[in-house]
Design an enzyme around this catalytic site. Structure first.
Site, PDB file in Angstrom:
ATOM      1  N   ASP A  69       0.873  -1.162   0.000  1.00 39.72           N
ATOM      2  CA  ASP A  69       0.000   0.000   0.000  1.00 39.72           C
ATOM      3  C   ASP A  69       0.924   1.228   0.000  1.00 39.72           C
ATOM      4  OD1 ASP A  69      -2.342   1.603   0.421  1.00 39.72           O
ATOM      5  OD2 ASP A  69      -1.744   1.763   2.526  1.00 39.72           O
ATOM      6  N   LEU A  70       0.419   2.411  -0.285  1.00 38.49           N
ATOM      7  CA  LEU A  70       1.297   3.588  -0.304  1.00 38.49           C
ATOM      8  C   LEU A  70       1.091   4.487   0.925  1.00 38.49           C
ATOM      9  CD1 LEU A  70       2.121   5.756  -3.396  1.00 38.49           C
ATOM     10  CD2 LEU A  70       1.919   6.712  -1.156  1.00 38.49           C
ATOM     11  N   ASP A  71      -0.095   5.107   0.993  1.00 39.93           N
ATOM     12  CA  ASP A  71      -0.348   6.073   2.080  1.00 39.93           C
ATOM     13  C   ASP A  71      -0.299   5.363   3.435  1.00 39.93           C
ATOM     14  OD1 ASP A  71      -1.048   8.265   0.235  1.00 39.93           O
ATOM     15  OD2 ASP A  71      -2.818   7.071  -0.208  1.00 39.93           O
ATOM     16  N   THR A  96       1.615  10.087   3.988  1.00 41.19           N
ATOM     17  CA  THR A  96       0.547  10.818   3.300  1.00 41.19           C
ATOM     18  C   THR A  96      -0.853  10.486   3.833  1.00 41.19           C
ATOM     19  OG1 THR A  96       0.968   9.199   1.568  1.00 41.19           O
ATOM     20  CG2 THR A  96       1.631  11.465   1.110  1.00 41.19           C
ATOM     21  N   TRP A 139      -9.364  15.945   4.359  1.00 43.39           N
ATOM     22  CA  TRP A 139     -10.769  15.569   4.571  1.00 43.39           C
ATOM     23  C   TRP A 139     -11.365  16.334   5.753  1.00 43.39           C
ATOM     24  CZ3 TRP A 139     -13.406  14.036   0.820  1.00 43.39           C
ATOM     25  CH2 TRP A 139     -13.049  13.000  -0.032  1.00 43.39           C
ATOM     26  N   LEU A 147     -11.792   5.549   6.651  1.00 45.35           N
ATOM     27  CA  LEU A 147     -11.517   6.162   5.337  1.00 45.35           C
ATOM     28  C   LEU A 147     -10.240   5.604   4.713  1.00 45.35           C
ATOM     29  CD1 LEU A 147     -12.256   9.935   6.099  1.00 45.35           C
ATOM     30  CD2 LEU A 147     -13.868   8.158   5.368  1.00 45.35           C
ATOM     31  N   LYS A 148      -9.361   5.054   5.551  1.00 41.98           N
ATOM     32  CA  LYS A 148      -8.067   4.588   5.041  1.00 41.98           C
ATOM     33  C   LYS A 148      -8.260   3.449   4.042  1.00 41.98           C
ATOM     34  CE  LYS A 148      -5.153   5.922   8.929  1.00 41.98           C
ATOM     35  NZ  LYS A 148      -4.333   5.437  10.045  1.00 41.98           N
ATOM     36  N   SER A 152     -11.514   4.646  -1.668  1.00 43.90           N
ATOM     37  CA  SER A 152     -11.376   5.611  -2.774  1.00 43.90           C
ATOM     38  C   SER A 152     -11.891   7.004  -2.386  1.00 43.90           C
ATOM     39  CB  SER A 152     -12.160   5.130  -3.997  1.00 43.90           C
ATOM     40  OG  SER A 152     -13.547   5.336  -3.761  1.00 43.90           O
ATOM     41  N   ARG A 153     -11.516   7.974  -3.200  1.00 41.72           N
ATOM     42  CA  ARG A 153     -11.880   9.370  -2.920  1.00 41.72           C
ATOM     43  C   ARG A 153     -13.393   9.547  -2.805  1.00 41.72           C
ATOM     44  NH1 ARG A 153      -9.333  13.159  -7.277  1.00 41.72           N
ATOM     45  NH2 ARG A 153      -7.572  11.813  -6.749  1.00 41.72           N
ATOM     46  N   LYS A 207     -11.306  18.676  -2.141  1.00 40.15           N
ATOM     47  CA  LYS A 207     -10.444  17.943  -1.192  1.00 40.15           C
ATOM     48  C   LYS A 207      -9.129  17.579  -1.859  1.00 40.15           C
ATOM     49  CE  LYS A 207      -8.601  14.020   0.507  1.00 40.15           C
ATOM     50  NZ  LYS A 207      -7.901  12.926  -0.164  1.00 40.15           N
ATOM     51  N   SER A 224      -2.276   0.652  -4.395  1.00 42.20           N
ATOM     52  CA  SER A 224      -2.906   1.745  -3.649  1.00 42.20           C
ATOM     53  C   SER A 224      -4.146   2.226  -4.395  1.00 42.20           C
ATOM     54  CB  SER A 224      -1.922   2.918  -3.532  1.00 42.20           C
ATOM     55  OG  SER A 224      -2.594   4.095  -3.140  1.00 42.20           O
ATOM     56  N   ALA A 225      -5.146   2.647  -3.639  1.00 41.76           N
ATOM     57  CA  ALA A 225      -6.368   3.189  -4.254  1.00 41.76           C
ATOM     58  C   ALA A 225      -6.166   4.623  -4.742  1.00 41.76           C
ATOM     59  CB  ALA A 225      -7.507   3.152  -3.233  1.00 41.76           C
ATOM     60  N   SER A 226      -4.982   5.174  -4.481  1.00 40.94           N
ATOM     61  CA  SER A 226      -4.780   6.601  -4.777  1.00 40.94           C
ATOM     62  C   SER A 226      -4.399   6.872  -6.227  1.00 40.94           C
ATOM     63  CB  SER A 226      -3.691   7.174  -3.873  1.00 40.94           C
ATOM     64  OG  SER A 226      -3.432   8.510  -4.244  1.00 40.94           O
ATOM     65  N   ASN A 262      -3.145   9.593  -6.961  1.00 39.14           N
ATOM     66  CA  ASN A 262      -1.963  10.442  -6.819  1.00 39.14           C
ATOM     67  C   ASN A 262      -0.682   9.625  -6.602  1.00 39.14           C
ATOM     68  OD1 ASN A 262      -3.076  13.268  -6.787  1.00 39.14           O
ATOM     69  ND2 ASN A 262      -4.300  12.403  -5.135  1.00 39.14           N
ATOM     70  N   LYS A 296     -10.694  -1.775  -2.238  1.00 34.20           N
ATOM     71  CA  LYS A 296     -10.529  -2.489  -0.970  1.00 34.20           C
ATOM     72  C   LYS A 296     -11.802  -2.283  -0.134  1.00 34.20           C
ATOM     73  CE  LYS A 296      -5.668  -1.167  -1.256  1.00 34.20           C
ATOM     74  NZ  LYS A 296      -4.569  -0.344  -0.723  1.00 34.20           N
ATOM     75  N   GLU A 324       0.084  -3.325   4.576  1.00 35.33           N
ATOM     76  CA  GLU A 324      -1.028  -2.368   4.680  1.00 35.33           C
ATOM     77  C   GLU A 324      -1.100  -1.700   6.044  1.00 35.33           C
ATOM     78  OE1 GLU A 324      -3.613  -0.886   3.544  1.00 35.33           O
ATOM     79  OE2 GLU A 324      -3.838  -1.655   1.515  1.00 35.33           O
ATOM     80  N   ASP A 325      -1.603  -0.480   6.079  1.00 37.17           N
ATOM     81  CA  ASP A 325      -1.866   0.186   7.368  1.00 37.17           C
ATOM     82  C   ASP A 325      -3.371   0.307   7.643  1.00 37.17           C
ATOM     83  OD1 ASP A 325      -2.327   2.127   5.325  1.00 37.17           O
ATOM     84  OD2 ASP A 325      -2.240   3.692   6.852  1.00 37.17           O
TER      85      ASP A 325
HETATM   86  C1  G6P Z   1      -5.651   5.560  -0.409  1.00 36.59           C
HETATM   87  C2  G6P Z   1      -5.831   6.286   0.902  1.00 36.59           C
HETATM   88  C3  G6P Z   1      -7.220   6.869   1.018  1.00 36.59           C
HETATM   89  C4  G6P Z   1      -7.557   7.697  -0.225  1.00 36.59           C
HETATM   90  C5  G6P Z   1      -7.446   6.835  -1.472  1.00 36.59           C
HETATM   91  C6  G6P Z   1      -7.699   7.616  -2.751  1.00 36.59           C
HETATM   92  O1  G6P Z   1      -6.334   4.366  -0.341  1.00 36.59           O
HETATM   93  O2  G6P Z   1      -5.617   5.408   1.989  1.00 36.59           O
HETATM   94  O3  G6P Z   1      -7.253   7.681   2.174  1.00 36.59           O
HETATM   95  O4  G6P Z   1      -8.867   8.230  -0.145  1.00 36.59           O
HETATM   96  O5  G6P Z   1      -6.127   6.309  -1.540  1.00 36.59           O
HETATM   97  O6  G6P Z   1      -6.689   8.574  -2.907  1.00 36.59           O
HETATM   98  P1  G6P Z   1      -6.681   9.773  -3.959  1.00 36.59           P
HETATM   99  O7  G6P Z   1      -5.287  10.318  -3.832  1.00 36.59           O
HETATM  100  O8  G6P Z   1      -6.936   9.167  -5.295  1.00 36.59           O
HETATM  101  O9  G6P Z   1      -7.735  10.718  -3.542  1.00 36.59           O
HETATM  102 MG    MG Z   2      -2.795   3.125   3.557  1.00 37.15          MG
END
Ligand code: G6P
Ligand code: MG
Length: 220
Positions: free
Chosen positions: A8-10, A16, A24, A43-44, A47-48, A77, A115-117, A119, A146, A170-171
């Site tokens: 996972d990343l964040d 992050t 948020w 929220l961890k 998705s956004r 956000k 990661s779901a991010s 970014n 997830k 994962e965290d």
């Molecule tokens: C990760 C983080 C979430 C975040 C999601 C989407 O899973 O743990 O907190 O909402 O990514 O990230 P994004 O950068 O695309 O908004």
């Molecule tokens: Mg995480």
């Protein structure tokens, strides 16, 4: 035999997860919803848009916004979050992570970001870690986020590994559930009680003690 480690990343590679929480919290307070760290655990890994839905439900405001307005809130956000990301530098990589990634590369074990991010690629560039990963799963590539296993299964497939040959790190509770539902070994980083309750095989308080011998000991 260990063939791939899916990260996972964040909250695993760098801090992050804290920036997501800050962004948020600010957005929620602008629409008169209070969120705290306990709620933030939900929220961890999510998705956004799903995070926004959870916040609105938490504040009992889910019916107050049109789909277009929700999109605007999510964009707002993200703008705030991306601004916070400007301060990310290579020194923000969590302890032990760069060393582990180098060990993996030397040993020919694949490293993958799950990661779901959206970014994630930008964050990896700011941390100067991009070259140490073999594959970054695009969250848009998978049907379900997830705690569904999709993102971990896609990451394994992309590097030609089976689930039994993978370890996920994962965290987030949703992330540990996703790894277990992909039938991989799950390493939690953070709160032991919380992550063990989600099915983690082992939990470390921080990334400092992650190493290749430690990961190999979990899988042989
Ligand atoms: C990760 C983080 C979430 C975040 C999601 C989407 O899973 O743990 O907190 O909402 O990514 O990230 P994004 O950068 O695309 O908004
Ligand atoms: Mg995480």
């Amino acid at each position: 035999m260990l063939k791939a480690v899916l990260f996972d990343l964040d909250g695993v590679i760098t801090d992050t997860a804290e920036y997501h929480y800050m962004a948020w919290k600010q957005l929620a307070s602008e629409i008169h919803i209070e969120i705290d760290r306990e709620f933030n655990e939900m929220l961890k890994g999510v998705s956004r848009m799903e995070s926004l839905e959870r916040i609105l439900r938490h504040g009992q405001r889910e019916r107050d916004f049109t789909p277009e307005e929700k999109q605007e809130l999510a964009t707002k956000k993200n703008k705030q979050y991306v601004q916070l990301l400007e301060q990310v530098t290579p020194s923000d990589v969590y302890p032990g992570i760069r060393e582990l990634l180098l060990e993996l590369k030397t040993s020919g074990i694949h490293a993958v970001i799950a990661s779901a991010s959206k970014n994630a690629p930008q964050i990896l560039r700011s941390l100067q870690l991009t070259d140490l990963f073999d594959y970054i799963v695009d969250p848009d590539e998978v049907a379900q986020g997830k705690p569904a296993p999709d993102i971990f299964l896609r990451g394994a497939e992309a590097v030609g590994a089976t689930a039994e040959e993978c370890i996920g790190i994962e965290d987030a509770q949703a992330g540990i559930e996703a790894i277990k539902s992909a039938q991989m070994i799950a390493v939690g980083i953070g709160d032991e009680a919380l992550l063990m309750a989600s099915g983690a095989d082992v939990v470390l308080p921080t990334t400092e003690k992650l190493s290749l011998p430690f990961l190999k000991s979990l899988i042989c």
